[in-house]
Design an enzyme around this catalytic site. Structure first.
Site, PDB file in Angstrom:
ATOM      1  N   ASP A  25       0.828  -1.212   0.000  1.00 53.19           N
ATOM      2  CA  ASP A  25       0.000   0.000   0.000  1.00 53.19           C
ATOM      3  C   ASP A  25       0.864   1.265   0.000  1.00 53.19           C
ATOM      4  O   ASP A  25       0.540   2.239  -0.680  1.00 53.19           O
ATOM      5  CB  ASP A  25      -0.946  -0.010   1.220  1.00 53.19           C
ATOM      6  CG  ASP A  25      -1.881  -1.199   1.180  1.00 53.19           C
ATOM      7  OD1 ASP A  25      -2.358  -1.542   0.090  1.00 53.19           O
ATOM      8  OD2 ASP A  25      -2.117  -1.812   2.240  1.00 53.19           O
ATOM      9  N   HIS A  33      -5.703  -3.648   5.239  1.00 54.34           N
ATOM     10  CA  HIS A  33      -5.318  -3.907   3.843  1.00 54.34           C
ATOM     11  C   HIS A  33      -6.509  -4.396   3.030  1.00 54.34           C
ATOM     12  O   HIS A  33      -6.573  -5.553   2.638  1.00 54.34           O
ATOM     13  CB  HIS A  33      -4.155  -4.907   3.775  1.00 54.34           C
ATOM     14  CG  HIS A  33      -3.756  -5.227   2.363  1.00 54.34           C
ATOM     15  ND1 HIS A  33      -3.164  -4.308   1.526  1.00 54.34           N
ATOM     16  CD2 HIS A  33      -3.911  -6.341   1.616  1.00 54.34           C
ATOM     17  CE1 HIS A  33      -2.956  -4.844   0.346  1.00 54.34           C
ATOM     18  NE2 HIS A  33      -3.406  -6.087   0.355  1.00 54.34           N
TER      19      HIS A  33
HETATM   20  P1  NAD Z   1      -1.074 -18.168  -6.219  1.00 54.57           P
HETATM   21  O1  NAD Z   1      -2.307 -18.994  -6.372  1.00 54.57           O
HETATM   22  O2  NAD Z   1      -0.299 -17.837  -7.432  1.00 54.57           O
HETATM   23  O3  NAD Z   1      -0.081 -18.900  -5.220  1.00 54.57           O
HETATM   24  C1  NAD Z   1      -0.486 -19.414  -3.997  1.00 54.57           C
HETATM   25  C2  NAD Z   1       0.377 -20.602  -3.669  1.00 54.57           C
HETATM   26  O4  NAD Z   1      -0.037 -21.089  -2.392  1.00 54.57           O
HETATM   27  C3  NAD Z   1       0.235 -21.775  -4.664  1.00 54.57           C
HETATM   28  O5  NAD Z   1       1.511 -22.164  -5.132  1.00 54.57           O
HETATM   29  C4  NAD Z   1      -0.412 -22.868  -3.853  1.00 54.57           C
HETATM   30  O6  NAD Z   1       0.005 -24.184  -4.212  1.00 54.57           O
HETATM   31  C5  NAD Z   1       0.062 -22.504  -2.451  1.00 54.57           C
HETATM   32  N1  NAD Z   1      -0.727 -23.087  -1.378  1.00 54.57           N
HETATM   33  C6  NAD Z   1      -2.069 -23.238  -1.281  1.00 54.57           C
HETATM   34  N2  NAD Z   1      -2.388 -23.849  -0.135  1.00 54.57           N
HETATM   35  C7  NAD Z   1      -1.234 -24.066   0.519  1.00 54.57           C
HETATM   36  C8  NAD Z   1      -0.901 -24.659   1.753  1.00 54.57           C
HETATM   37  N3  NAD Z   1      -1.828 -25.162   2.566  1.00 54.57           N
HETATM   38  N4  NAD Z   1       0.387 -24.730   2.111  1.00 54.57           N
HETATM   39  C9  NAD Z   1       1.358 -24.229   1.290  1.00 54.57           C
HETATM   40  N5  NAD Z   1       1.104 -23.653   0.121  1.00 54.57           N
HETATM   41  C10 NAD Z   1      -0.171 -23.590  -0.269  1.00 54.57           C
HETATM   42  O7  NAD Z   1      -1.481 -16.840  -5.425  1.00 54.57           O
HETATM   43  P2  NAD Z   1      -0.607 -15.513  -5.248  1.00 54.57           P
HETATM   44  O8  NAD Z   1      -0.868 -14.595  -6.360  1.00 54.57           O
HETATM   45  O9  NAD Z   1       0.795 -15.905  -4.926  1.00 54.57           O
HETATM   46  O10 NAD Z   1      -1.317 -14.877  -3.942  1.00 54.57           O
HETATM   47  C11 NAD Z   1      -1.241 -15.511  -2.707  1.00 54.57           C
HETATM   48  C12 NAD Z   1      -2.018 -14.746  -1.643  1.00 54.57           C
HETATM   49  O11 NAD Z   1      -1.420 -13.467  -1.401  1.00 54.57           O
HETATM   50  C13 NAD Z   1      -3.466 -14.456  -2.016  1.00 54.57           C
HETATM   51  O12 NAD Z   1      -4.293 -14.684  -0.909  1.00 54.57           O
HETATM   52  C14 NAD Z   1      -3.461 -12.982  -2.368  1.00 54.57           C
HETATM   53  O13 NAD Z   1      -4.712 -12.375  -2.192  1.00 54.57           O
HETATM   54  C15 NAD Z   1      -2.438 -12.469  -1.385  1.00 54.57           C
HETATM   55  N6  NAD Z   1      -1.849 -11.166  -1.705  1.00 54.57           N
HETATM   56  C16 NAD Z   1      -1.594 -10.311  -0.685  1.00 54.57           C
HETATM   57  C17 NAD Z   1      -1.013  -9.078  -0.909  1.00 54.57           C
HETATM   58  C18 NAD Z   1      -0.729  -8.144   0.221  1.00 54.57           C
HETATM   59  O14 NAD Z   1      -0.480  -6.965  -0.020  1.00 54.57           O
HETATM   60  N7  NAD Z   1      -0.712  -8.588   1.471  1.00 54.57           N
HETATM   61  C19 NAD Z   1      -0.687  -8.703  -2.216  1.00 54.57           C
HETATM   62  C20 NAD Z   1      -0.952  -9.590  -3.254  1.00 54.57           C
HETATM   63  C21 NAD Z   1      -1.538 -10.825  -2.992  1.00 54.57           C
HETATM   64  C1  LMR Z   2      -3.172  -6.261  -3.481  1.00 50.30           C
HETATM   65  O1  LMR Z   2      -3.343  -5.258  -2.796  1.00 50.30           O
HETATM   66  O2  LMR Z   2      -2.710  -6.200  -4.640  1.00 50.30           O
HETATM   67  C2  LMR Z   2      -3.461  -7.607  -2.897  1.00 50.30           C
HETATM   68  O3  LMR Z   2      -4.087  -7.515  -1.672  1.00 50.30           O
HETATM   69  C3  LMR Z   2      -4.152  -8.531  -3.830  1.00 50.30           C
HETATM   70  C4  LMR Z   2      -5.564  -8.143  -4.127  1.00 50.30           C
HETATM   71  O4  LMR Z   2      -6.441  -9.007  -4.012  1.00 50.30           O
HETATM   72  O5  LMR Z   2      -5.817  -7.023  -4.530  1.00 50.30           O
END
Ligand code: NAD
Ligand code: LMR
Length: 339
Positions: A173, A200
């Protein structure tokens, strides 16, 4: 002679303790995902990381083999979900980053991910509480406003909760807030430091532009605030069903991990925004709140107050607190009902 030996001994001890602190194992749970892979690469490039442990329900060893060829000193190991895989990945970790879970598709809110991600985070938190109870735990999986309280409840149930070591990663953010203001002002985003507080998701993300010295008004201000609050949606829509922010998130997660390692290794004045257990708005039902936090060798060193804000920002904050209290409560309730 005696004094000389004493001095030498102290210097040796200091050298030992510095190098010992630099022996930092970092674990990534969800390492084969869209965030996990570039995050693991950035951590491999960080000389403060001596050992990198990569776990995923599928593909952890493959990502580890790939990243391990990068010519930096750290050792990389990948782990599958065998009975001992997750435990071995976590043991001895100083930092555990958790990006495991599903991302949004267009039309979804982060809260829509709760049903799937709450149990994933709960189970990984249980494993972390057992195998690495003293680690700094960095929650990336959404909805962060609920997954952080979920992790806290799990650690409490295991008797190992340390509020100084649990962080919701909200760095993206502030990264966005800096980048977007620089686009308006034509400035260098590296020199922009916009405070963002709250949580967030959508309206819980509250940029405090007034504290940055910049002044926007009317529609320009509204558009800026909306872009920071809904920057995630911009990426989700652009990816058209293929997920949410991964590359910018990997950068933000790696930056936060680097800040924690710097602070652990003795650097003073390291401040990052992060969603932590916080006294600031407890009286309004928000046991967790993101604000600037000074990091130290034990995790949270000092939680900065929100400071002076405008009437407009106060209104944003009031809306934030209402949503945030509900998100936090939802996470706490989930663990109570589904231990
Ligand atoms: P993605 O689907 O590409 O990757 C997620 C990974 O988690 C996959 O490889 C999957 O196999 C693995 N996984 C699922 N269950 C699991 C478990 N029990 N143990 C271990 N691994 C497991 O998703 P992504 O794009 O990498 O996003 C992941 C998360 O991060 C989402 O929830 C997304 O919303 C969040 N996110 C948060 C922020 C933030 O600012 N905090 C920003 C972007 C994304
Ligand atoms: C972000 O801010 O990009 C993440 O929290 C992923 C989302 O779902 O927007």
């Amino acid at each position: 002679m005696f004094a000389a030996r004493q001095v030498f001994g102290a210097a040796q001890k200091r050298a030992f303790s510095v190098s010992a602190r630099q022996n930092s194992k970092v674990a990534v749970l969800g390492a084969a995902g869209g965030i996990g892979q570039p995050l693991s690469l950035l951590l491999k490039l960080n000389p403060r990381v001596s050992s990198l442990a990569l776990y995923d329900i599928r593909g952890g060893p493959g990502v580890a083999a790939d990243v391990s060829h990068v010519n930096t000193k750290s050792i990389v190991k990948g782990y599958d979900p065998t009975p001992s895989g997750l435990k071995e990945c976590l043991e001895g970790a100083e930092i555990v980053l958790i990006p495991a879970g599903v991302p949004r598709k267009p039309g979804m809110t982060r809260d829509d991910l709760f049903n799937t991600n709450a149990s994933i985070v709960r189970d990984l938190a249980k494993a972390t509480a057992e195998a690495a109870p003293k680690a700094n735990v960095l929650i990336i999986s959404n909805p962060v406003n609920s997954t952080v309280p979920i992790t806290a409840e799990v650690f409490k149930s295991k008797g190992v909760y340390d509020p100084k070591r649990l962080f919701g990663v909200t760095t993206l953010d502030v990264v966005r807030a800096s980048r977007f203001i620089s686009e308006i002002k034509g400035s260098d985003p590296a020199n922009e430091n916009i405070t963002v507080v709250g949580g967030h998701s959508g309206a819980t993300i509250v940029p405090l532009l007034s504290q940055s010295g910049h002044k926007l008004e009317g529609e320009t201000l509204d558009a800026y605030i909306k872009r920071v609050q809904f920057g995630g949606d911009e990426v989700v829509q652009a990816k058209g069903g293929a997920g949410s922010a991964t590359l910018s998130m990997a950068m933000a997660g790696a930056r936060f991990a680097e800040s924690l390692l710097k602070a652990a290794q003795g650097e003073k004045g390291v401040v990052e925004p992060t969603f932590v257990e916080s006294p600031l708005y407890k009286d309004q039902g928000c046991d967790f709140f993101a604000s600037n936090v000074e990091l130290g060798p034990n995790g949270v060193e000092k939680i900065h107050p929100v400071g002076k804000i405008t009437e407009f920002e106060q209104k944003l904050l009031d809306v934030c607190l209402q949503d945030l209290a509900k998100n936090i409560q939802k996470g706490v309730k989930f663990v109570k009902e589904n231990p």
